[in-house]
Design a protein around this motif. Sequence first.
Motif, mmCIF file in Angstrom:
data_model
loop_
_atom_site.group_PDB
_atom_site.id
_atom_site.type_symbol
_atom_site.label_atom_id
_atom_site.label_comp_id
_atom_site.label_asym_id
_atom_site.label_seq_id
_atom_site.Cartn_x
_atom_site.Cartn_y
_atom_site.Cartn_z
ATOM 1 N N ARG A 97 0.796 -1.137 0.031
ATOM 2 C CA ARG A 97 0.063 0.086 -0.015
ATOM 3 C C ARG A 97 0.847 1.363 0.211
ATOM 4 O O ARG A 97 0.597 2.113 -0.604
ATOM 5 N N ASN A 98 2.019 1.056 0.817
ATOM 6 C CA ASN A 98 2.891 2.306 0.796
ATOM 7 C C ASN A 98 3.536 2.491 -0.537
ATOM 8 O O ASN A 98 3.880 3.521 -1.119
ATOM 9 N N LEU A 99 4.061 1.616 -1.151
ATOM 10 C CA LEU A 99 4.889 1.618 -2.509
ATOM 11 C C LEU A 99 3.755 2.071 -3.369
ATOM 12 O O LEU A 99 4.350 2.967 -4.125
ATOM 13 N N VAL A 100 2.588 1.562 -3.641
ATOM 14 C CA VAL A 100 1.784 2.002 -4.585
ATOM 15 C C VAL A 100 1.453 3.670 -4.419
ATOM 16 O O VAL A 100 1.364 4.467 -5.082
ATOM 17 N N ARG A 101 1.205 3.868 -3.176
ATOM 18 C CA ARG A 101 0.761 5.273 -2.834
ATOM 19 C C ARG A 101 1.919 6.212 -3.268
ATOM 20 O O ARG A 101 1.780 7.298 -3.860
ATOM 21 N N HIS A 102 2.981 5.999 -3.012
ATOM 22 C CA HIS A 102 4.393 6.770 -3.372
ATOM 23 C C HIS A 102 4.267 6.824 -5.022
ATOM 24 O O HIS A 102 4.800 7.840 -5.344
ATOM 25 N N PHE A 103 4.238 5.665 -5.662
ATOM 26 C CA PHE A 103 4.581 5.660 -7.080
ATOM 27 C C PHE A 103 3.378 6.641 -7.847
ATOM 28 O O PHE A 103 3.563 7.272 -8.394
#
Length: 369
Positions: free
Chosen positions: A322-328
């Motif tokens: 979730r964090n990775l997707v949000r950052h990208f």
Amino acid sequence: MSDTKLGVGVIGTFAWADKAHLPGYKAHERVDLVAVCDVDEGRARAAADKFGARKVYTDAAELIADPEVQMVDVCTPTHTHLPLSLDAIAAGKHVLSEKPLHTEAAPAFDAAARADAAGVRTKLGFTFRYSPAIRWIQQAVESGELGEIYHIHGFEQNQQWLDPDYPLRQVAPDAKRDELIPSSIVGYGSHLIDLMRWIGGEFGSVVSSMKNFIPERVIRGEEGRQRVLIDDGTVGLVEYASGAQGTLQTSYIAVGNYPGVEIRVYGSKGAAIARLISEYDVQETLMVATKENYEFRRLDLPESTLPPGTTLATPWPELYYRNLVRHFVDEILEDRPQECTFLDGAKSQQIVDAFILAHRERRWVDIDA
């Protein structure tokens, strides 16, 4: 923050997509999940129903060509990561690919250059960069809070294949099974190398020892136990370009739970240990000490460091992705600086290759800048 949404298409809807990638898109209010694609149409339709995708494809080329898809997520078998990513880049789409982008560094460097030339953004699925504890350590090093860095130690070890009857996956059909096949250094080492580079800077030289401990295993899709000499564990030493020292250890057969990542950083002013191990309903812990107060204490990070709607009890694949997707997504929509790109993946693979060469030739190997 604008109401603009990013059109996303996901290629591959099997286990890792189902528990990591797709929940991340469903949870992000700025994502329009346009389409999913899988060679198994039934699986693709089930994923579309579960996560709200508007379209279903069985041909990746059709998803990539869809004008509503602005970013392509490649969550497929390893040998397909590079060709699908290159197709997306050629079509002018931003790309998130699972790691490794390729099992050799040169093609990964080429893909990074092509993305830059095409003006599209890339991200590699180095899940653990998006651990709140890891991100705190990286920022503490960058800000100077820990002082001059002396030692960085990285571990990824769990008992995933301690049981020889638990099916081993992704053994290449043409692999020479009577020779040591790099495995834990590729699957686990690439993550550790990325974290250790991100926190401590470029590697200067490496040396390593790789070993098979369990010579016969069940291999997915084959009958009975087979003799296959994968690297069950690798131990490496690192000399950083900065002068810091590091150690790295990967293991498929070390007793303990997933994901089994631990990063320890020791500096002139303080130290920090991030432990990413799912135990007792907590996915990670962060311990810190200073030279004045040198007994390690637990540091509880604020809720703002977690993706919205999660806690430290959220299963780690979903928590970190979730964090990775949000950052990208936010990098693309808000034109933020890129992080964890295909270039980072290429550099990680370059260092994996160096560890393998160091073992085979029993010597230190320098990392080209």
